[in-house]
Write an enzyme that holds these catalytic residues in place. Sequence first.
Site, short mmCIF file in Angstrom:
data_model
loop_
_atom_site.label_atom_id
_atom_site.label_comp_id
_atom_site.label_asym_id
_atom_site.label_seq_id
_atom_site.Cartn_x
_atom_site.Cartn_y
_atom_site.Cartn_z
N GLY A 13 52.52 38.22 49.66
CA GLY A 13 51.08 38.13 49.94
C GLY A 13 50.76 36.97 50.87
O GLY A 13 51.64 36.27 51.35
N ARG A 37 56.45 44.53 46.95
CA ARG A 37 56.67 44.85 48.36
C ARG A 37 57.83 44.03 48.90
O ARG A 37 58.02 42.89 48.47
CB ARG A 37 55.42 44.50 49.20
CG ARG A 37 54.22 45.33 48.84
CD ARG A 37 52.96 44.67 49.39
NE ARG A 37 52.68 43.40 48.73
CZ ARG A 37 51.74 42.54 49.11
NH1 ARG A 37 51.00 42.80 50.16
NH2 ARG A 37 51.55 41.42 48.46
N TYR A 153 38.63 40.69 37.46
CA TYR A 153 39.49 39.66 38.08
C TYR A 153 39.08 38.25 37.61
O TYR A 153 39.93 37.44 37.25
CB TYR A 153 39.33 39.80 39.60
CG TYR A 153 39.99 38.77 40.46
CD1 TYR A 153 41.37 38.74 40.63
CD2 TYR A 153 39.22 37.83 41.16
CE1 TYR A 153 41.96 37.81 41.47
CE2 TYR A 153 39.81 36.90 41.99
CZ TYR A 153 41.18 36.89 42.14
OH TYR A 153 41.76 35.97 42.97
N LYS A 157 41.30 35.65 35.50
CA LYS A 157 41.62 34.30 35.99
C LYS A 157 41.23 33.25 34.96
O LYS A 157 41.99 32.33 34.66
CB LYS A 157 40.91 34.03 37.33
CG LYS A 157 41.49 34.81 38.51
CD LYS A 157 42.88 34.31 38.85
CE LYS A 157 43.50 35.03 40.03
NZ LYS A 157 44.93 34.71 40.20
#
Length: 339
Positions: A13, A37, A153, A157
């Site tokens: 990322g 990825r 999100y 967090k």
Amino acid sequence: MRKPVVLITGAAGEIGHALIDHLVADGGQAIITVDLRPLEPEFDAKVTRAFAGSILDHALLESIQAEYAVDRIFHLAALLSTRSEFTPVAAHEVNVRGTLNLLEFAAAQTRSHGAPVTFFYPSSIAAYGIPAGIEAPPTGWTEIEHTLPTTMYGCNKLYCEHLGRYYAHHYKQLDAQPQAGHVDFRSLRFPGLISAHTVPSGGTSDYAPDMIHAAAQGQAYECFVRPDTRIPFMAMPDAVDAILALSAAPREQLTQSVYNLTAFDPTADEIRSLVLQAFPKANIGYTIDEKRQRIVDSWPQRVNDTAAREDWGLAPRYDLDAAFGEYLIPIIAGRYAAG
Ligand code: AKB
């Protein structure tokens, strides 16, 4: 003998790329990475081993545990705020269960080294939930004010900040040896980040980097928040410097587990004006997405980063003008001109 390494999750990322470059430039330790990825080919040579896999895969974490002595973890893997609203259960899995897995991994490493593993966790201004109509004080909100997030999100967090504090100070507090697995947890509540090298995906602060990268490529862009929308931002090099400074700070200097940080807090229209100065032909309009607007409106207009400045010397190099004039525009313009 297991090999001593730094572990970066979510390494493919935005922050991961920049962090690998800085760690390599510092000439430090070997780096291993985990990401679903593959890393960009230019990063392959910079890391000792890149594991293509998930932080939810226990077998993968166990094999890393068996082979490597990890003394620092940068746990960056996450689904960002917009993406998480579309897939809240998946977001909870990755953002919370994934973090729990990594904290358990760190506790096991701590037990086997006999010294606490440093665990860096990127939190976010999404941990805030500012009630409608409340103006931020000129000095910004402190870490403990208005923490009732409205997004999956943000909830993830905030909860992981608490999990980290638990693993640092209270882990297995009823055990015969309660200190054995304590992790050295350190976290930053990042503002929106803007990188000259990468474009984020799945975030709600993405309008700022998207505007700049679209203009540099001669593409039209419709900003999805109102022109007067204001949240804090920071240039990526300052974000990475802050991660490294917090991670290296002597433990006894740190008065809290989670620190705010910020560099500038422009409105969307101030960003648009700077982009137009650099790319006068840019075509940037506004098509407001009311739902995403509500998310950004629940985030702080500015945050108070006094504790970070006092405890470990946070000192961003780039204010808004310097971020554009000395970092973003020269690199981005050159990058797209080169094709
Ligand atoms: C997002 O928009 O999701 C992130 C953030 C502010 O944490 N960039």
